[in-house]
Scaffold this motif. Structure first.
Motif, mmCIF file in Angstrom:
data_model
loop_
_atom_site.group_PDB
_atom_site.id
_atom_site.type_symbol
_atom_site.label_atom_id
_atom_site.label_comp_id
_atom_site.label_asym_id
_atom_site.label_seq_id
_atom_site.Cartn_x
_atom_site.Cartn_y
_atom_site.Cartn_z
ATOM 1 N N ASN A 49 64.166 53.876 46.022
ATOM 2 C CA ASN A 49 63.933 55.317 45.906
ATOM 3 C C ASN A 49 65.061 56.003 45.143
ATOM 4 O OD1 ASN A 49 62.646 57.786 46.329
ATOM 5 N ND2 ASN A 49 63.703 58.127 48.266
ATOM 6 N N CYS A 50 65.216 55.668 43.866
ATOM 7 C CA CYS A 50 66.257 56.288 43.049
ATOM 8 C C CYS A 50 65.636 57.137 41.953
ATOM 9 C CB CYS A 50 67.133 55.222 42.391
ATOM 10 S SG CYS A 50 68.249 54.432 43.536
ATOM 11 N N MET A 51 66.170 58.331 41.805
ATOM 12 C CA MET A 51 65.721 59.221 40.748
ATOM 13 C C MET A 51 66.843 59.344 39.722
ATOM 14 S SD MET A 51 64.223 63.117 40.971
ATOM 15 C CE MET A 51 65.749 63.883 41.499
ATOM 16 N N LEU A 52 66.479 59.206 38.455
ATOM 17 C CA LEU A 52 67.443 59.295 37.376
ATOM 18 C C LEU A 52 67.180 60.553 36.565
ATOM 19 C CD1 LEU A 52 69.751 57.828 35.882
ATOM 20 C CD2 LEU A 52 68.004 56.713 34.488
ATOM 21 N N SER B 73 61.983 58.768 37.003
ATOM 22 C CA SER B 73 62.624 59.809 36.222
ATOM 23 C C SER B 73 62.418 61.185 36.835
ATOM 24 C CB SER B 73 62.040 59.793 34.800
ATOM 25 O OG SER B 73 62.372 60.968 34.110
ATOM 26 N N SER B 74 63.492 61.976 36.892
ATOM 27 C CA SER B 74 63.358 63.354 37.360
ATOM 28 C C SER B 74 62.457 64.154 36.424
ATOM 29 C CB SER B 74 64.729 64.021 37.482
ATOM 30 O OG SER B 74 65.348 64.155 36.213
ATOM 31 N N GLU C 68 69.026 67.030 45.699
ATOM 32 C CA GLU C 68 69.384 65.649 45.466
ATOM 33 C C GLU C 68 70.680 65.580 44.670
ATOM 34 O OE1 GLU C 68 66.639 67.066 44.105
ATOM 35 O OE2 GLU C 68 64.926 66.257 45.173
ATOM 36 N N ASN C 69 71.426 64.501 44.845
ATOM 37 C CA ASN C 69 72.567 64.245 43.982
ATOM 38 C C ASN C 69 72.034 63.642 42.690
ATOM 39 O OD1 ASN C 69 74.534 65.081 45.791
ATOM 40 N ND2 ASN C 69 74.615 63.091 46.782
ATOM 41 N N PRO C 70 72.163 64.354 41.579
ATOM 42 C CA PRO C 70 71.593 63.830 40.338
ATOM 43 C C PRO C 70 72.464 62.748 39.720
ATOM 44 C CG PRO C 70 72.625 65.952 39.943
ATOM 45 C CD PRO C 70 72.730 65.684 41.417
#
Length: 153
Positions: free
Chosen positions: A7-10, A43-44, A18-20
């Motif tokens: 569950n990682c968003m880049l 991807s964000s 969220e911490n970007p």
């Protein structure tokens, strides 16, 4: 022990919750700090703007980083904003995308077989796991209809 974060968003975020991670290098630095071996990344831009733009950008942003695995954000086939399910699956296969994610609450579509049927069938046939964002900040705030979740499962 190896840890795999699914569950990682880049990319930058519009919510400031969220911490970007603005780059693959920044994400990898955090993963190293937390002893996470590999991550499934979306991807964000795909989440907060448009899936086709964000999915394309994600492939470029993580290219060459073998610890980061792409997860595309999808929409229901009826919107015609992404290719039809069979073509979409071919594009995912060509880009080595082995997982998908949907945001029914944020993208404002019903989480139902009627809306997602063709997409769900294509993902199932290709054995591509689907992550469903529940549209919540806390476990007790789920905004999806659990009956629909059970029916689809």
């Amino acid at each position: 022990m190896n840890f795999f974060d699914c569950n990682c968003m880049l990319g930058p975020t519009a919510t400031n919750r969220e911490n970007p991670f603005d780059s693959a290098d920044a994400l990898l630095a955090e993963m190293d700090k937390l002893s996470i071996t590999e991550s499934l990344v979306y991807s964000s831009l795909a989440y907060q703007a448009h899936p086709s733009d964000g999915n394309e950008r994600l492939i470029k942003d993580i290219s060459g980083f073998d610890r980061l695995h792409p997860c595309w954000v999808l929409l229901p086939p009826g919107t015609d904003e992404l290719p039809k399910p069979d073509k979409l699956i071919m594009e995912m296969r060509d880009a080595n995308v082995r997982a998908a994610r949907i945001f029914p609450v944020a993208h404002k579509f019903p989480f139902s077989r009627l809306v997602l049927g063709g997409l769900l069938e294509a993902l199932e046939e290709e054995k591509i796991p689907l992550f469903v964002d529940m549209g919540r900040n806390h476990w007790s705030e789920t905004k999806l209809d659990w009956e629909e979740v059970f029916a689809i499962c």
